[in-house]
Design an enzyme around this catalytic site. Structure first.
Site, PDB file in Angstrom:
ATOM      1  N   ASP A  15      -8.404  24.538  -8.437  1.00  0.00           N
ATOM      2  CA  ASP A  15      -7.847  23.395  -9.174  1.00  0.00           C
ATOM      3  C   ASP A  15      -8.354  23.324 -10.613  1.00  0.00           C
ATOM      4  O   ASP A  15      -8.863  22.289 -11.067  1.00  0.00           O
ATOM      5  CB  ASP A  15      -8.190  22.086  -8.453  1.00  0.00           C
ATOM      6  CG  ASP A  15      -7.888  22.124  -6.965  1.00  0.00           C
ATOM      7  OD1 ASP A  15      -6.913  22.804  -6.595  1.00  0.00           O
ATOM      8  OD2 ASP A  15      -8.619  21.492  -6.187  1.00  0.00           O
ATOM      9  N   GLU A 187       2.366  17.843  -6.516  1.00  0.00           N
ATOM     10  CA  GLU A 187       1.019  17.319  -6.759  1.00  0.00           C
ATOM     11  C   GLU A 187       0.493  17.889  -8.080  1.00  0.00           C
ATOM     12  O   GLU A 187       1.213  18.500  -8.848  1.00  0.00           O
ATOM     13  CB  GLU A 187       0.092  17.703  -5.591  1.00  0.00           C
ATOM     14  CG  GLU A 187       0.040  19.213  -5.340  1.00  0.00           C
ATOM     15  CD  GLU A 187      -0.723  19.600  -4.088  1.00  0.00           C
ATOM     16  OE1 GLU A 187      -1.466  18.762  -3.537  1.00  0.00           O
ATOM     17  OE2 GLU A 187      -0.576  20.758  -3.641  1.00  0.00           O
TER      18      GLU A 187
END
Length: 538
Positions: A15, A187
């Site tokens: 991420d 997302e």
């Protein structure tokens, strides 16, 4: 021409959120239930990286006791504006089943090294928050919204709301600005401004093998957002031959010369199982803006490349880090982590016995509260971890040793304990999707040994434990174990369509002590040595 070899952040570093501040580049990555929270990496040239600091170091900033496996810190977003560093992140309290309890926070600092502030609570509507600083000085938070209702899209869109620095809270109306594409699982939103357009970059398809980066744009911050006509701008989906899989969850940065680069999540599967026991890593790609204002990979296509053209910057390598730690310093190495709580004299000490790390036995691997475990990421397919421990257990409930750990339900443990018949002894335990086993028929006696040397050798999907009385002559213990099981891919478990376990982290090598009797028996470790084998593709 110089090139960058991917991945740039090896091992469990997912991420990525990248920024540039003058001549320095920083990437923040997720840490989940591991403490301290958030890894911040530093580079001068986008090619050479080092782990620099952790911003979440205090329990007052991050209280994870009781958090589930793969809960905790999800998807931090790092930004910088007008002399201040901002970091937003999610602390996930539950994520299995229809509900997700996801609390979003903001911390700030005037220096990347801190001190970082106490957290400001933002919201709990979903995860992956990101902070956008608009040109007019206003600040906006975007995050995905989670919908628990049956027959609804659980990834229900990207919410936008203004953040007030003066009031230290979100304020004003909430806008759902993007419902995603047919790929679903929308997302990881990040907002950017370029040539009059607002660009919304998201991850779609889920963080496994269908992962992708989707971009949409609008002339208004509130939309409507037009999806890039080519679909995902980066993905490995449908191309199992690519060495970099799971490509998605990206962010962008411009160099001093306005070259564009994109960092993204990736995974490198083992050939035998397609499991990624190094976890989800970070890679980089060179990008460009097209004449009609869309983001593209500079090399063409949408597939992640292993070798990427480096920017026009002088190379700035860092000194090679040492894998041997003799525990002679006042603080642990920056690479060591604990589970869910900070290092504390209550359960570990570098001063109680000079030159040793003392760990006080507490709860079992099954606990989501107080484990006395210190570990570091596995960052190469072929590597070893070695230690020596002085430990005098008095009961089978007291154990200490070397662990290859994924989560509370998946691990291999080379332990020293006590047996009523043979006294001090050595054995192996394992847990595979929660199924407990002892690969040895019976423990090996080490009665009378003042020190026991322990070692784990990893070679891709193979794990072999060793032990020694002197650290020179090593004896194998137990069978060759399947290291591929210590991976996101293996731990995810469904029974009758119901998700029982889900993993987002990676493999760790570490040392630990348990005292299930509650008498807090301690063990002393003289060193920990992590080494990656050279001459092997990592």
């Amino acid at each position: 021409m110089s090139h960058i070899a991917n991945p740039i952040l090896r091992g469990f570093n997912p991420d990525p959120s990248i920024i540039r501040v003058k001549d320095d580049y920083y990437i923040a990555t997720s840490t989940f239930e591991w403490f301290p929270g958030v890894q911040i990496h530093h580079s001068k040239d986008l090619k050479n990286w080092r782990l620099l600091t952790h911003p979440l170091t205090r329990k007052s900033q991050l209280d994870m006791l009781g958090n589930p496996d793969s809960g905790g810190v999800w998807a931090p977003c790092l930004s910088y504006h007008a002399g201040t560093y901002y970091l937003v992140f999610t602390d996930v309290k539950s994520h299995i089943g229809p509900f997700k309890d996801t609390h979003n926070y903001l911390i700030t600092a005037q220096d990347i090294m801190g001190p970082w502030s106490e957290p400001v609570y933002l919201n709990s509507s979903g995860f992956d928050p990101s902070l956008f600083h608009d040109e007019d000085g206003r600040k906006w938070v975007v995050n995905m919204v989670w919908d628990h209702r049956k027959n609804k899209n659980s990834f229900a869109g990207i919410l936008l709301q203004e953040y007030s620095p003066q009031e230290q809270k979100l304020t004003g109306p909430i806008h759902n600005i993007f419902k995603g594409t047919k790929l679903g699982l929308t997302e990881a939103p990040h907002l950017y401004k370029h040539n009059g357009y607002y660009y919304l970059m998201t991850a779609e398809g889920g963080t496994r093998y269908n992962h992708a980066v989707t971009v949409a744009r609008a002339t208004s911050l509130f939309g409507p957002y037009e999806v890039d006509p080519i679909g995902p701008i980066l993905t490995s989906a449908g191309n199992p031959e690519l060495p970099l899989q799971k490509a998605g969850h990206a962010s962008i940065v411009h160099t001093q010369a306005d070259e564009l680069y994109l960092v993204h999540l990736t995974g490198r599967p083992l050939n035998s199982s397609l499991n990624c026991n190094l976890g989800r890593e970070t890679a980089i790609q060179k990008g460009l803006w097209t004449k009609d204002g869309w983001l593209r990979l500079a090399g063409g296509g949408t597939e992640p490349q292993v070798m990427v053209e480096a920017p026009d910057l002088p190379e700035a390598p860092f000194e090679k880090e040492q894998g041997m730690d003799h525990f002679d310093e006042k603080q642990l190495s920056i690479h060591f982590n604990s589970l869910r709580e900070p290092f504390s004299e209550d359960w570990m000490s570098l001063t109680e016995r000079q030159g040793f790390l003392r760990l006080i036995g507490r709860e079992s691997f099954s606990s989501a509260h107080r484990q006395s475990l210190i570990a570091r990421r596995q960052q190469a397919f072929s590597c070893s971890a070695e230690t020596v421990v002085e430990f005098e257990p008095e009961t089978f409930q007291q154990m200490a040793g070397l662990v290859y750990y994924y989560n509370s339900r998946n691990y291999y443990y080379l332990w020293i304990s006590h047996d009523e018949e043979m006294g001090k002894c050595l054995g192996i335990m394992s847990s595979d999707q929660g199924k407990y086993d002892e690969p040895l028929d019976r423990p090996i006696s080490v009665e009378g040994w003042s020190r026991v040397y322990l070692k784990a050798e990893l070679d891709y999907e193979k794990l072999q434990f060793y032990y020694s009385v002197d650290g020179n002559e090593w004896l194998k213990i137990g069978p060759v174990l399947d290291a591929s099981k210590i991976s996101d891919d293996h731990v995810e478990q469904k029974v009758g369509g119901v998700l029982l376990d889900q993993g987002f982290t990676g493999s760790f090598l570490g040392i630990c002590v348990q005292d299930l009797s509650g008498t807090r028996k301690h063990a002393d470790f003289d060193y920990f040595n992590y080494q990656e084998r050279t001459g092997v593709e990592q």
